[in-house]
Design a protein around this motif. Sequence first.
Motif, PDB file in Angstrom:
ATOM      1  N   TYR A 176     -13.898  -1.859  13.772  1.00  0.00           N
ATOM      2  CA  TYR A 176     -14.011  -2.939  12.918  1.00  0.00           C
ATOM      3  C   TYR A 176     -12.996  -3.124  12.700  1.00  0.00           C
ATOM      4  N   ALA A 177     -11.776  -2.555  12.374  1.00  0.00           N
ATOM      5  CA  ALA A 177     -10.584  -3.828  11.879  1.00  0.00           C
ATOM      6  C   ALA A 177     -10.317  -4.670  12.659  1.00  0.00           C
ATOM      7  N   ALA A 178      -9.920  -3.995  14.207  1.00  0.00           N
ATOM      8  CA  ALA A 178      -9.278  -5.376  15.239  1.00  0.00           C
ATOM      9  C   ALA A 178     -10.230  -6.045  15.948  1.00  0.00           C
ATOM     10  N   GLU A 179     -11.519  -5.979  15.607  1.00  0.00           N
ATOM     11  CA  GLU A 179     -11.440  -6.894  16.152  1.00  0.00           C
ATOM     12  C   GLU A 179     -12.154  -8.070  15.617  1.00  0.00           C
ATOM     13  N   GLU A 180     -12.229  -7.546  13.628  1.00  0.00           N
ATOM     14  CA  GLU A 180     -12.172  -8.968  12.886  1.00  0.00           C
ATOM     15  C   GLU A 180     -11.471  -9.944  12.794  1.00  0.00           C
ATOM     16  N   ARG A 181      -9.937  -8.863  13.335  1.00  0.00           N
ATOM     17  CA  ARG A 181      -8.219  -9.661  13.650  1.00  0.00           C
ATOM     18  C   ARG A 181      -8.165 -10.403  14.977  1.00  0.00           C
ATOM     19  N   LEU A 182      -9.619  -9.862  15.544  1.00  0.00           N
ATOM     20  CA  LEU A 182      -9.172 -10.576  16.993  1.00  0.00           C
ATOM     21  C   LEU A 182     -10.195 -11.602  16.733  1.00  0.00           C
ATOM     22  N   MET A 183     -11.167 -11.700  16.448  1.00  0.00           N
ATOM     23  CA  MET A 183     -12.198 -12.936  16.396  1.00  0.00           C
ATOM     24  C   MET A 183     -11.338 -13.915  15.193  1.00  0.00           C
ATOM     25  N   SER A 184     -10.358 -13.424  14.024  1.00  0.00           N
ATOM     26  CA  SER A 184     -10.219 -14.143  13.040  1.00  0.00           C
ATOM     27  C   SER A 184      -9.673 -15.002  13.137  1.00  0.00           C
ATOM     28  N   ARG A 185      -8.908 -15.216  15.062  1.00  0.00           N
ATOM     29  CA  ARG A 185      -7.286 -16.778  15.037  1.00  0.00           C
ATOM     30  C   ARG A 185      -8.499 -17.632  16.164  1.00  0.00           C
ATOM     31  N   ARG A 186      -8.057 -18.282  15.787  1.00  0.00           N
ATOM     32  CA  ARG A 186      -8.364 -19.826  16.486  1.00  0.00           C
ATOM     33  C   ARG A 186      -8.071 -19.388  17.758  1.00  0.00           C
ATOM     34  N   PRO A 187      -8.311 -19.288  19.037  1.00  0.00           N
ATOM     35  CA  PRO A 187      -7.584 -19.642  20.296  1.00  0.00           C
ATOM     36  C   PRO A 187      -6.823 -20.510  20.831  1.00  0.00           C
ATOM     37  N   LYS A 188      -5.696 -20.335  21.422  1.00  0.00           N
ATOM     38  CA  LYS A 188      -4.365 -21.608  21.485  1.00  0.00           C
ATOM     39  C   LYS A 188      -5.530 -22.017  22.755  1.00  0.00           C
TER      40      LYS A 188
END
Length: 135
Positions: A65-77
């Motif tokens: 869950y933490a990894a997915e949250e980190r992945l979704m929290s950043r805006r893609p370049k």
Amino acid sequence: MPRKTPQEKKRLSYAKDRRGSCGFSFKPARSWVPARKRQPNRANRRRANQDLRAATGRRDAEAAYAAEERLMSRRPKSWAKLPEMPLGKSVERILEHRAGRDEGDVADRERLDRVRRRLRGPRWAPADRDVPFPY
């Protein structure tokens, strides 16, 4: 479709054709535009891979869950090429610079006026229109 007059062709060329506004050559742009488009995708894949690597190993719901949250929290370049300047504007800018540099040169002023008239388009008289004016 009716045939275009040379004046119409010139006006359309000034409006539709594009030129580089920052002085670079178009030949190398064939290679650097695709490279610039690839760069953000590569960075996004790398960041996603790093974020998901943290969730490898034992199956742990919290880590996943933490990894997915980190992945979704950043805006893609992302990267997008800006449109080039229309040819008419480019020619107008060159002529303005030339006319400003040579104050006494009347020929450059006349050329600049002609280009500006072409950019404006034709002036229609009321007699040229199909529907008469209400006044």
